[in-house]
Design an enzyme around this catalytic site. Structure first.
Site, PDB file in Angstrom:
ATOM      1  N   CYS A  21      -1.820  -5.675   4.942  1.00  0.00           N
ATOM      2  CA  CYS A  21      -1.724  -4.819   3.762  1.00  0.00           C
ATOM      3  C   CYS A  21      -2.890  -3.840   3.761  1.00  0.00           C
ATOM      4  O   CYS A  21      -4.031  -4.214   4.059  1.00  0.00           O
ATOM      5  CB  CYS A  21      -1.750  -5.665   2.495  1.00  0.00           C
ATOM      6  N   HIS A  60       1.176  -2.991  -5.121  1.00  0.00           N
ATOM      7  CA  HIS A  60       1.579  -1.969  -4.153  1.00  0.00           C
ATOM      8  C   HIS A  60       2.067  -0.718  -4.876  1.00  0.00           C
ATOM      9  O   HIS A  60       2.612  -0.792  -5.975  1.00  0.00           O
ATOM     10  CB  HIS A  60       2.688  -2.500  -3.242  1.00  0.00           C
ATOM     11  N   HIS A  94     -11.825  -2.661  -1.672  1.00  0.00           N
ATOM     12  CA  HIS A  94     -10.550  -1.996  -1.383  1.00  0.00           C
ATOM     13  C   HIS A  94      -9.934  -1.354  -2.614  1.00  0.00           C
ATOM     14  O   HIS A  94      -8.947  -0.635  -2.511  1.00  0.00           O
ATOM     15  CB  HIS A  94      -9.558  -2.976  -0.758  1.00  0.00           C
ATOM     16  N   GLY A  95     -10.495  -1.628  -3.794  1.00  0.00           N
ATOM     17  CA  GLY A  95      -9.917  -1.058  -5.001  1.00  0.00           C
ATOM     18  C   GLY A  95     -10.739  -1.416  -6.221  1.00  0.00           C
ATOM     19  O   GLY A  95     -11.864  -1.916  -6.121  1.00  0.00           O
ATOM     20  N   GLU A 106       1.668   6.984  -4.145  1.00  0.00           N
ATOM     21  CA  GLU A 106       1.155   7.943  -5.126  1.00  0.00           C
ATOM     22  C   GLU A 106       1.056   9.345  -4.541  1.00  0.00           C
ATOM     23  O   GLU A 106       0.536   9.528  -3.441  1.00  0.00           O
ATOM     24  CB  GLU A 106      -0.222   7.484  -5.606  1.00  0.00           C
ATOM     25  N   HIS A 140      -6.665  -4.111   4.552  1.00  0.00           N
ATOM     26  CA  HIS A 140      -7.708  -4.901   3.876  1.00  0.00           C
ATOM     27  C   HIS A 140      -7.337  -6.384   3.760  1.00  0.00           C
ATOM     28  O   HIS A 140      -7.989  -7.119   3.029  1.00  0.00           O
ATOM     29  CB  HIS A 140      -8.016  -4.313   2.493  1.00  0.00           C
ATOM     30  N   ASN A 141      -6.293  -6.818   4.462  1.00  0.00           N
ATOM     31  CA  ASN A 141      -5.979  -8.245   4.606  1.00  0.00           C
ATOM     32  C   ASN A 141      -5.841  -8.523   6.091  1.00  0.00           C
ATOM     33  O   ASN A 141      -4.787  -8.252   6.677  1.00  0.00           O
ATOM     34  CB  ASN A 141      -4.673  -8.608   3.896  1.00  0.00           C
TER      35      ASN A 141
END
Length: 394
Positions: free
Chosen positions: A88, A144, A294-295, A147, A243-244
């Site tokens: 992901c 998920h 990552h966020g 955008e 990021h996984n």
């Protein structure tokens, strides 16, 4: 609450002492919102056999069996520390549009819950199809999204120029992973070994690497589908970072769950659908296990976000955001669960990355349209989906 006092930063390449827990460092300021449960999970992971060092990012929050927003170095491979959505990640694609009218463009997004037809020209964006096609070209649920965004403030013009980006440019941001493939890989392990180490590390890594490639191809196919639907040509990503994952080198397995590589590569740190995201140049060292956030990271559970959101907002209110963008989401529960207020302040996360010397912000991206799941408002669209399902598509 502030993070627990971190242990002295460890050296991930150092040999583990049997029976001695690994070290833990949380890269967050005292004013950052870090749940004690997430810090506790970091220490639980640090106590696993072979664990060397656990680095918690400023978006750290509790996960199922392991913290999310953490990079974990060990001499032992633990599939659970990667999780089910192997590979992901977030990719950024430039897109050239003749006119940018967000409300009109929102209505033109394809149904990304369904796989593309075999004759869809979006397939041409892939050099090769990575094995099975079930789920390929679909976004999935949870956090998920796809955008359409506009480059906002450019903080490092030279770096942005090297990526071909300037203020006002429009980009597609795709956050998705390996869909059911990664889940199958993890389930095959946990049904036999539970949360324990991989019995065959080489075999797991081979499957893992395939899922990472599949996830990257998935993001490319999704971006191509959207670009074509909006009347633009598909492009190559300027950033594509998962990021996984787990990396192996020097006798050490570096597990990342909700943490992006910070070893000199560019990363899009996602905000929310109602806030900017940040493109950063990552330069994290060994104390952070060469990783960055990552966020924004959740600050509310999904149940809390649903309960509080329904008390404060209507569905229509959540379809527009504080930055004036539009949200495409036919799932009302998901609309509340993923509301901007369910997440931490992205500015705080970026500030912590900068304050700890892990990354340098390059530019912001501001949402125009955020797609979560198809809005099947019309009977015609529902009929089309049902017809495709009858043809064997899910």
């Amino acid at each position: 609450m502030p993070p627990a006092a971190p242990a002295t930063p460890g050296t991930p390449s150092a040999p583990a002492t049997p029976g001695t827990p690994g070290t833990v460092t949380v890269f967050a300021s005292p004013t950052s919102w870090i749940e004690s449960d997430a810090v506790d999970q970091c220490h639980q992971v640090a106590a696993l056999d072979g664990m060397l060092h656990v680095a918690g990012m400023p978006d750290l929050h509790p996960g199922k069996g392991a913290p999310i927003g953490a990079a974990m170095a060990s001499t032992v491979l633990y599939p659970l520390l990667v999780g089910s959505d192997i590979g992901c990640g977030i990719a950024v694609f430039p897109i050239a549009l003749k006119r940018v009218v967000p409300e009109r463009l929102a209505a033109r997004f394809p149904d990304l819950d369904l796989e593309p037809d075999a004759d869809d020209p979006a397939w041409d964006a892939l050099d090769e199809v990575p094995g099975h096609v079930e789920g390929l070209g679909t976004v999935g649920r949870g956090n998920h999204f796809v955008e359409l965004a506009q480059v906002g403030t450019v903080l490092e013009p030279d770096h942005a120029a090297r990526l071909g980006l300037a203020a006002g440019d429009v980009v597609l941001i795709v956050h998705s992973g390996s869909r059911g493939l990664g889940e199958q890989i993890l389930r095959a392990h946990t049904e036999v070994h539970g949360a324990g180490p991989a019995a065959d590390p080489a075999g797991y890594l081979a499957e893992h690497d395939h899922a990472v490639r599949w996830a990257s191809a998935n993001r490319r196919l999704i971006a191509a589908r959207v670009a074509l639907a909006l009347g633009a040509r598909p492009t190559e990503p300027v950033v594509d970072m998962c990021h996984n994952s787990v990396e192996y080198g020097g006798g050490v397995y570096l597990h990342r769950k909700g943490a992006a590589p910070g070893d000199g590569r560019d990363v899009l740190v996602a905000g929310t659908r109602g806030t900017p995201s940040y493109l950063v140049a990552a330069h994290a060292g060994p104390d952070a296990n060469h990783s960055v956030a990552h966020g924004a990271g959740r600050k509310m559970s999904r149940s809390d976000a649903l309960r509080r959101g329904r008390a404060k907002h209507t569905v229509e209110e959540l379809r527009r955001t504080p930055v004036g963008s539009f949200v495409v989401c036919g799932d009302r529960q998901l609309l509340f669960e993923e509301a901007p207020t369910a997440y931490k302040r992205i500015e705080q996360v970026i500030g912590d990355l900068v304050g700890h010397g892990l990354a340098t912000p390059v530019a912001t991206t501001v949402p125009l349209v955020t797609y979560k799941t198809a809005d099947l408002g019309s009977g015609e669209r529902r009929d089309r989906r049902e017809e495709r399902r009858k043809r064997g598509r899910r």
